[in-house]
Structure formats: structure tokens, C-alpha cells
Design a protein around this motif. Structure first.
Motif, PDB file in Angstrom:
ATOM      1  N   GLN A   1     -22.351   0.670  -6.496  1.00  0.00           N
ATOM      2  CA  GLN A   1     -21.419   1.480  -5.714  1.00  0.00           C
ATOM      3  C   GLN A   1     -22.046   2.346  -4.949  1.00  0.00           C
ATOM      4  O   GLN A   1     -23.026   3.445  -5.403  1.00  0.00           O
ATOM      5  CB  GLN A   1     -20.446   2.369  -6.665  1.00  0.00           C
TER       6      GLN A   1
ATOM      7  N   ASP B   1     -14.424   3.528  -3.588  1.00  0.00           N
ATOM      8  CA  ASP B   1     -15.373   3.894  -2.619  1.00  0.00           C
ATOM      9  C   ASP B   1     -14.961   3.330  -1.374  1.00  0.00           C
ATOM     10  O   ASP B   1     -15.302   2.426  -0.707  1.00  0.00           O
ATOM     11  CB  ASP B   1     -16.624   3.018  -2.878  1.00  0.00           C
TER      12      ASP B   1
ATOM     13  N   CYS C   1     -19.225  -2.743  -4.350  1.00  0.00           N
ATOM     14  CA  CYS C   1     -18.780  -1.660  -5.134  1.00  0.00           C
ATOM     15  C   CYS C   1     -18.595  -1.831  -6.636  1.00  0.00           C
ATOM     16  O   CYS C   1     -18.445  -0.799  -7.538  1.00  0.00           O
ATOM     17  CB  CYS C   1     -16.992  -1.479  -4.779  1.00  0.00           C
TER      18      CYS C   1
ATOM     19  N   GLY D   1     -11.996  -1.012  -1.125  1.00  0.00           N
ATOM     20  CA  GLY D   1     -12.742   0.130  -1.324  1.00  0.00           C
ATOM     21  C   GLY D   1     -12.104   1.368  -2.009  1.00  0.00           C
ATOM     22  O   GLY D   1     -12.518   1.821  -2.866  1.00  0.00           O
TER      23      GLY D   1
END
Lengths: 261, 211
Positions: B87, B42, B83, B37
Motif C-alpha cells: 500500500q 488508499d 493496495c 482505492g
């Protein structure tokens, strides 16, 4: 030889399962770890060949606890190399007798207790960082997980190698004296407190009161019922595989979606 | 494309941690989820998906000859798909996780094949030792590790691309009600996770009350 070889040997122990196979499991890993020691103990190539072939049989134990066996086998091989013919069968005996019990201890402590315990801390930190603290601190949970797990794991692996070198056979009585199950129960009680705290914080954010988040558990659901649902789910996890439970949850979400609840 | 290759390599290294090297637990979802992430910008989605998988599969660990489903692959695939395509979209992330599970099971079969091939390498080493070629021990270990990372890396790369296309196509056609349900699942899957975690405490004993 101890210190210099041990550091090298310690680094090699990370490769114990690199050639894990269904026939003899960790046998090549075992040879790889001990190869520098065999080279030092048996400079004669033919003698070394016999030793290597002697050790190529089945070997399987917990990779963290294997360091005890490595140290004890090295001590036994040292005696054989020094001419003690009575010790010839000792390395094989150590492997056969010790592998199972120490694997059980390692599996139960590291994978049954310590890893879940550190995971519980990471779960609590995640819920706190997402809901209570600033989102900026979100990285704390994974970093704490990896740091806490490895500080104990690496220290133990390193320490046990040196202690086993020194104590040799006395290591067996030391292990039997360790109150692993007592320690496991203590960690599980603390783990239970951590998880209950995580549950309370989770429902504080998403459950007991309307929040700025999407509220799902906000209406008419008393705290006792929430804990009842978790206990029911816990019972179901004992009956079904996690993957079945996961897809049941997804199916449940579709039903909720269609009912627009 | 370069990013996918890099992610595949990092994913393969994380998967190798399950059994092949070290076992430092970088393979656990609670760590590798937020790691991917973070790489993709993210960390929140990565951490939340990692949290769900970590809790629901809290007791899955390879012991003896049992090879459980690759949780690392499950987590990484879902984080990367969600993502890169949608996202910050929570419902898409949950759908990605539901789609990643069959891929992780598929990879478990590939991994099984790899472990069977390791037996052949083991016999090659044994023969080598008999012929005085001791260097095959070291070679064999690194071949085993290399093949593990290679097959995991290829699997990650193929699944990122193929699975990513399937994910985007299917998700775009999901009806509103399903997407709404997935949004709910983002919040109550951790509750299921708590259930799985609580199963750990089923036969807890209080130490100081023991005889």
C-alpha cells in the motif's frame, strides 16, 4: 397508458443488453422492455405469441437512443391492436430503418463526445486535487465524473422516451434537425481547453521547476518541447494500440532506470 | 477471504455496467479505480491508476459486436493487488497495472464464451415463446445478467488470489533499476495519457467558422 407504463418501461430499458448475443444482439432485451406493453395491448395469448415472435429478430442500436424506437414501436403496435391493418409492417420498418442512424448519433454524442468530455473534467480535477488543492479533495474527480455523466444521460433517456411517445414519426424530423455535430465540435473545443489546462498544471507540478515531488521533467526541458512530445505521442497513439503504447512506456521506464536518469 | 469475495462481487457489478446493465459508467477506470482505492484505504493510488487507464484507453467503448479489453478489470486488479500487498508504493502500483493487462485480455476471452452461450439462452427463449412459455423472456434476461456477474465474480476472485501471489513473488525479485524505472513511470504515464487524449482532437472543427 403512457405515464404508468413508461416509468416501468424506462426502468426496463437498463436491461436491454443483459442477454446480448452474437446472433441477434439486443433482440431479447427488446422483448423484455416491451413485454408489459404487449401484455396490455394483446390480452389474447395466441395474438401475443405472434407479436413476440414477430419481434424476436435481429435488433441492435445504441442503448440510450433505443428509447426512441421503443416509443415509436409501441405507438405502431397500438394502431395494429386497434385494428389498423395497414400498420402491420410498420414496427419492423421502424426497427430496420431507425436502428442504424440513431445508433450513429448516440455513439457519436454519448460515447464519442459527452463521456470523453466528462472524463476531461475528471482528469483536470484529479490533477488539481493531487497537486494544487489539498489531497483531502481527491474524491471530487470521480464523484463529479459520475454525477455529470449521469445527470445528462438519465435525463436524456427519460425525456426522449416521453417525447417520442408524443411526437411519434415527427421524431425523425426532430432528430435530423438536431445539430449533433455542431454540439460535438463545441464540446471538443471546450474539452481541448480543459486538457491543455490539465497539461499546464501537470507540468507546473512535475515539470517546469524543481518541486517537492520526484522531479523528472525538471531539467533543461522547455515548455514547447513538452508539448511537442505530447503531440508526437498523440501521433503514435493514432498508429499503435494503447496496450502497445503502454508497454513501450514501461520498457522506456526500465531503460531510464538502468541509465539512472 | 471475506474481503476478497466482497471485492469480487463489487468488481463484477462494475464490469456488468460495461454492457450488461445500465451503462452508468461506474465501469470507467476514473470511477472504479478510486472506489476500490477508497475501500482498501488508499484512494490516491486508486485514482492515479484509474487516471492512467482512463487517459490511455479514452476511446475504448463497446460498440456493435466489438468487445474491447475489460478496462474495469484491468484497473480493479491493479488497485487491489497494489493496495493489499504494497500500500502506498507507487512503483508496485505501476507494476501491478502492467501485470493486470494480460489478465484483462484473458478475461475478454472468457467473456466472449459467455456471449456465445447467450445465443443458446436466446434460442431457449424463442422455443419457450412458441410453446406459450412467455415467462422465459424475463427468466432469460435475469439468467443472462446472473451468468455475467457470476463469471466476472469468479474471474475477479481467482485473479485476486492467483494474480496477487504472482504479483508479490515477481515484484520482490525485481532489480533496483527496474523498480527505479517504475517509479519514474508513475509520473510520465499520465504524459502518455495526454498524448492519447490529444489524439481525440486530431480533426477538430471550429463551429462558427463552418459554412
Amino acid at each position: 397508458m403512457a405515464k404508468r407504463v413508461s416509468t416501468r418501461l424506462f426502468l426496463r430499458t437498463f436491461f436491454i443488453q443483459s442477454l446480448w448475443n452474437f446472433e441477434r444482439l439486443q433482440n431479447i432485451g427488446f422483448l423484455y422492455v416491451l413485454y408489459p406493453v404487449f401484455k396490455q395491448l394483446y390480452p389474447d395469448k395466441e395474438k401475443r405469441k405472434a407479436v413476440l415472435l414477430r419481434h424476436i429478430g435481429f435488433f441492435n442500436t445504441n442503448p440510450y437512443m433505443a428509447n426512441i424506437i421503443f416509443a415509436m414501436v409501441i405507438n405502431a403496435e397500438k394502431s395494429i391492436a386497434d385494428g389498423d391493418e395497414k400498420s402491420v409492417k410498420k414496427p419492423e420498418m421502424i426497427k430496420a430503418v431507425m436502428s442504424g442512424p440513431i445508433a450513429a448519433i448516440g455513439d457519436s454524442f454519448f460515447w464519442g463526445t459527452w463521456r470523453p468530455f466528462v472524463s476531461f473534467i475528471a482528469i483536470l480535477l484529479t490533477i488539481l486535487s493531487v497537486n494544487i488543492f489539498d489531497i483531502f479533495y481527491i474524491w471530487i474527480a470521480p464523484v463529479a465524473f459520475i454525477f455529470l455523466y449521469n445527470i445528462v444521460h438519465l435525463a436524456f433517456r427519460y425525456w426522449i422516451l416521453f417525447v417520442s411517445f408524443r411526437l411519434d414519426e415527427k421524431m425523425i424530423s426532430l432528430i435530423s434537425k438536431l445539430e449533433i455535430s455542431y454540439l460535438g465540435d463545441m464540446f471538443r473545443i471546450i474539452g481541448l481547453v480543459i486538457i491543455l489546462t490539465a497539461i499546464i498544471f501537470y507540468f507546473e507540478s512535475f515539470g517546469f521547476m524543481p518541486t517537492m515531488h520526484l522531479y523528472f521533467f525538471d531539467y533543461t526541458m522547455p515548455e514547447a518541447l513538452i508539448f511537442g512530445i505530447i503531440l508526437l505521442l498523440s501521433f503514435l497513439f493514432g498508429k499503435f494500440k494503447p496496450v502497445i503504447m503502454f508497454y513501450c512506456a514501461i520498457l522506456f521506464s526500465f531503460i531510464l532506470g538502468y541509465l539512472e536518469l | 477471504m471475506e474481503l476478497m469475495i466482497l471485492l469480487s462481487l463489487i468488481g463484477a457489478v462494475c464490469s456488468a455496467d460495461i454492457t450488461a446493465f445500465g451503462q452508468f459508467m461506474i465501469s470507467r477506470p476514473i470511477f472504479c479505480g478510486p472506489l476500490f482505492g477508497y475501500i482498501l484505504g488508499d484512494i490516491y493510488t486508486g485514482l492515479w491508476l484509474g487516471l492512467i487507464v482512463e487517459m490511455m484507453w479514452i476511446n475504448a467503448i463497446p460498440m456493435g459486436v466489438s468487445v474491447p479489453v475489460d478496462l474495469t478489470m484491468m484497473t480493479i486488479l491493479s488497485v487491489v493487488w497494489s493496495c493489499t500487498a504494497f500500500q502506498g508504493c507507487q512503483e508496485a502500483a505501476i507494476f501491478a497495472l502492467a501485470l493486470a493487462i494480460p489478465f484483462a485480455y484473458l478475461y475478454s476471452e472468457v467473456d466472449l464464451g459467455g456471449r456465445l452461450f447467450n445465443t443458446k439462452i436466446m434460442h431457449w427463449i424463442e422455443k419457450g415463446i412458441e410453446q406459450g412459455k412467455e415467462y422465459r423472456i424475463t427468466q432469460g434476461i435475469f439468467i443472462g445478467l446472473f451468468l455475467f456477474i457470476l463469471r466476472a465474480g469468479i474471474a475477479y476472485f481467482v485473479f485476486f488470489i492467483v494474480g496477487g501471489i504472482i504479483f508479490k513473488q515477481v515484484y520482490s525479485f525485481l532489480p533496483y533499476e527496474v523498480v527505479y524505472g517504475l517509479k519514474k513511470a508513475w509520473y510520465y504515464l499520465p504524459v502518455f495519457g495526454f498524448g492519447a487524449v490529444m489524439y481525440n482532437f486530431r480533426n477538430i472543427k471550429i463551429p462558427f467558422l463552418r459554412k
